[in-house]
Design a protein around this motif. Sequence first.
Motif, PDB file in Angstrom:
ATOM      1  N   UNK A 151       0.819  -1.196   0.000  1.00 47.24           N
ATOM      2  CA  UNK A 151       0.000   0.000   0.000  1.00 47.24           C
ATOM      3  C   UNK A 151       0.860   1.255   0.000  1.00 47.24           C
ATOM      4  N   UNK A 152       0.194   2.407   0.126  1.00 42.51           N
ATOM      5  CA  UNK A 152       0.889   3.688   0.105  1.00 42.51           C
ATOM      6  C   UNK A 152       0.371   4.586   1.216  1.00 42.51           C
ATOM      7  N   UNK A 153       1.246   5.461   1.719  1.00 45.47           N
ATOM      8  CA  UNK A 153       0.845   6.477   2.686  1.00 45.47           C
ATOM      9  C   UNK A 153       1.145   7.841   2.077  1.00 45.47           C
ATOM     10  N   UNK A 154       0.111   8.677   1.982  1.00 43.67           N
ATOM     11  CA  UNK A 154       0.234  10.003   1.396  1.00 43.67           C
ATOM     12  C   UNK A 154       0.308  11.066   2.479  1.00 43.67           C
ATOM     13  N   UNK A 155       1.196  12.033   2.273  1.00 42.08           N
ATOM     14  CA  UNK A 155       1.284  13.204   3.145  1.00 42.08           C
ATOM     15  C   UNK A 155       1.504  14.442   2.285  1.00 42.08           C
ATOM     16  N   UNK A 156       0.776  15.504   2.609  1.00 39.00           N
ATOM     17  CA  UNK A 156       0.901  16.747   1.856  1.00 39.00           C
ATOM     18  C   UNK A 156      -0.458  17.342   1.559  1.00 39.00           C
ATOM     19  N   UNK A 157      -0.513  18.198   0.566  1.00 41.37           N
ATOM     20  CA  UNK A 157      -1.768  18.857   0.219  1.00 41.37           C
ATOM     21  C   UNK A 157      -1.839  19.141  -1.275  1.00 41.37           C
ATOM     22  N   UNK A 217      -7.094  19.685  -0.731  1.00 47.12           N
ATOM     23  CA  UNK A 217      -7.088  18.290  -0.304  1.00 47.12           C
ATOM     24  C   UNK A 217      -5.943  18.134   0.683  1.00 47.12           C
ATOM     25  N   UNK A 218      -6.219  17.570   1.844  1.00 42.68           N
ATOM     26  CA  UNK A 218      -5.212  17.430   2.896  1.00 42.68           C
ATOM     27  C   UNK A 218      -4.966  15.956   3.193  1.00 42.68           C
ATOM     28  N   UNK A 219      -3.713  15.560   3.144  1.00 45.70           N
ATOM     29  CA  UNK A 219      -3.343  14.163   3.388  1.00 45.70           C
ATOM     30  C   UNK A 219      -2.422  14.101   4.608  1.00 45.70           C
ATOM     31  N   UNK A 220      -2.855  13.393   5.635  1.00 45.02           N
ATOM     32  CA  UNK A 220      -2.065  13.226   6.842  1.00 45.02           C
ATOM     33  C   UNK A 220      -1.997  11.737   7.168  1.00 45.02           C
ATOM     34  N   UNK A 221      -0.903  11.116   6.735  1.00 38.75           N
ATOM     35  CA  UNK A 221      -0.755   9.659   6.859  1.00 38.75           C
ATOM     36  C   UNK A 221      -1.984   8.950   6.277  1.00 38.75           C
ATOM     37  N   UNK A 222      -2.335   9.378   5.072  1.00 37.29           N
ATOM     38  CA  UNK A 222      -3.500   8.807   4.382  1.00 37.29           C
ATOM     39  C   UNK A 222      -3.098   7.493   3.719  1.00 37.29           C
ATOM     40  N   UNK A 223      -3.716   6.413   4.156  1.00 38.97           N
ATOM     41  CA  UNK A 223      -3.359   5.086   3.668  1.00 38.97           C
ATOM     42  C   UNK A 223      -4.297   4.647   2.548  1.00 38.97           C
ATOM     43  N   UNK A 224      -3.695   4.225   1.437  1.00 39.50           N
ATOM     44  CA  UNK A 224      -4.489   3.686   0.338  1.00 39.50           C
ATOM     45  C   UNK A 224      -3.851   2.384  -0.130  1.00 39.50           C
ATOM     46  N   UNK A 225      -4.636   1.448  -0.653  1.00 42.13           N
ATOM     47  CA  UNK A 225      -4.071   0.179  -1.124  1.00 42.13           C
ATOM     48  C   UNK A 225      -3.256   0.354  -2.401  1.00 42.13           C
ATOM     49  N   UNK A 226      -2.391  -0.587  -2.657  1.00 43.90           N
ATOM     50  CA  UNK A 226      -1.485  -0.498  -3.793  1.00 43.90           C
ATOM     51  C   UNK A 226      -2.150  -0.558  -5.144  1.00 43.90           C
ATOM     52  N   UNK A 227      -3.356  -1.123  -5.191  1.00 45.59           N
ATOM     53  CA  UNK A 227      -4.013  -1.254  -6.489  1.00 45.59           C
ATOM     54  C   UNK A 227      -4.729   0.014  -6.933  1.00 45.59           C
ATOM     55  N   UNK A 228      -4.487   1.116  -6.241  1.00 44.67           N
ATOM     56  CA  UNK A 228      -5.083   2.409  -6.632  1.00 44.67           C
ATOM     57  C   UNK A 228      -4.165   3.233  -7.530  1.00 44.67           C
ATOM     58  N   UNK A 229      -2.980   2.749  -7.856  1.00 44.13           N
ATOM     59  CA  UNK A 229      -2.093   3.504  -8.734  1.00 44.13           C
ATOM     60  C   UNK A 229      -2.669   3.531 -10.148  1.00 44.13           C
ATOM     61  N   UNK A 230      -2.550   4.695 -10.787  1.00 42.21           N
ATOM     62  CA  UNK A 230      -3.016   4.873 -12.163  1.00 42.21           C
ATOM     63  C   UNK A 230      -1.795   4.947 -13.069  1.00 42.21           C
ATOM     64  N   UNK A 231      -1.654   3.973 -13.959  1.00 41.22           N
ATOM     65  CA  UNK A 231      -0.480   3.943 -14.828  1.00 41.22           C
ATOM     66  C   UNK A 231       0.735   3.413 -14.088  1.00 41.22           C
ATOM     67  N   UNK A 232       1.895   3.590 -14.699  1.00 38.96           N
ATOM     68  CA  UNK A 232       3.127   3.057 -14.130  1.00 38.96           C
ATOM     69  C   UNK A 232       3.724   4.007 -13.101  1.00 38.96           C
ATOM     70  N   UNK A 233       4.473   3.432 -12.208  1.00 33.80           N
ATOM     71  CA  UNK A 233       5.173   4.208 -11.192  1.00 33.80           C
ATOM     72  C   UNK A 233       6.143   5.184 -11.852  1.00 33.80           C
ATOM     73  N   UNK A 234       6.119   6.431 -11.393  1.00 29.94           N
ATOM     74  CA  UNK A 234       7.003   7.450 -11.945  1.00 29.94           C
ATOM     75  C   UNK A 234       6.494   8.122 -13.213  1.00 29.94           C
ATOM     76  N   UNK A 235       5.323   7.684 -13.708  1.00 31.61           N
ATOM     77  CA  UNK A 235       4.788   8.237 -14.949  1.00 31.61           C
ATOM     78  C   UNK A 235       3.674   9.255 -14.714  1.00 31.61           C
ATOM     79  N   UNK A 236       3.453   9.632 -13.451  1.00 28.67           N
ATOM     80  CA  UNK A 236       2.305  10.481 -13.120  1.00 28.67           C
ATOM     81  C   UNK A 236       2.300  11.832 -13.803  1.00 28.67           C
ATOM     82  N   UNK A 237       3.455  12.491 -13.846  1.00 30.45           N
ATOM     83  CA  UNK A 237       3.489  13.823 -14.455  1.00 30.45           C
ATOM     84  C   UNK A 237       3.266  13.739 -15.962  1.00 30.45           C
ATOM     85  N   UNK A 238       3.797  12.714 -16.569  1.00 34.20           N
ATOM     86  CA  UNK A 238       3.578  12.517 -18.005  1.00 34.20           C
ATOM     87  C   UNK A 238       2.087  12.293 -18.288  1.00 34.20           C
TER      88      UNK A 238
END
Length: 387
Positions: A151-157, A217-238
Amino acid sequence: MSDFDLFRTSEDHEALREAVREVAEDKIAPHAAAVDAESRFPREALDALVATDFHAPHIGEEYGGVGADALATCIVIEEVARVCTSSSLIPAVNKLATVPLILAGSEEVKQRYLPAVASGEAMMSYGLSEAGAGSDTASMTCRAVEQPDGGWVLNGQKSWITNAGESRYYTVMAVTEPDAPRGRNVSAFVVEQDDEGFSFGPLEKKLGIKGSPTRELLFENCRIPGDRMVGDRGEGLKIALRTLDHTRVTIGAQAVGIAQGALDFARGYVKERQQFGKAIAEFQGVQFMLADMAMKLEAARQLVYVAAAKSERGEDDLPFFGAAAKCYASDAAMEITTDAVQLLGGYGYTKDFPVERMMRDAKITQIYEGTNQIQRLVMARQLLAGT
């Protein structure tokens, strides 16, 4: 895509326009002033758009949508914006947030989220900008850290998120590879409204589009499962930049709709308003203003429609045309709505008439989904690259 001449819409497109205009005038326009005055979400518009399948028309039939082509989607947004810009952000933002899934998402991710948006059960919003990363999206600091369980943990805004709090799902860009080269360190995820550690900031107090909530949007140790990624890792900005190539066209359509609404109202007003013993429409100075307004509007519309055709076909010069359509149409909308206020004189400056609202709403089209200064950079780079 339906077969159509670049400079003439098909009978199907014009039938769609007629259907959307009827819904917009009957179900949305009567509430537009109150939505603006009360800064409230246009619930009546959402209900009317969902009832007629105009809330997310771009989603394909395989996911329960109607599969409207890019031009048809622009016509929907244009006709809704003609009476209420805030309401037009329902189909526009549903497209903005789902295009990353359509372009790059796995079939599992598509099947999980697109049918809910297509049915109207849920709306979806898009999280790219941050307080310190607006035009410079690659400098974002929102982090997603992979966990041992996958899974993933998100922090930031994320800042300036349209329809935040009303949408159930959010396509969010976050840094996953802090040591990777700039532009290849971001990944895309879907965050759900009820995810632990995910919350919203207060409503922004805005000049226009007051019926469309804008929040952080505020993320404070926001946990999401690994199958929520869209596309390949590192390709988000593209993925994000490819998305904007398509969705900037819809902002151009929104701007065209706002401008059309302002021109329609001003034209009707000057034909009725009497001064010096005759309608002010008979004065040459007024006629010149109307002619210039209509000329700019039609030029903007043609550019948006050509860009929509290129979006549908995925042509190589879409980055130029998408930026040009958004930039030209939004500049034209600002000029046309300002002139509409001028044509109404003192009445144009009051909230008793809709053109002041249209002028305030038009301004944001020059700013969001990339400022018009950024659009000019995009166009210049395309020209200099020889594409």
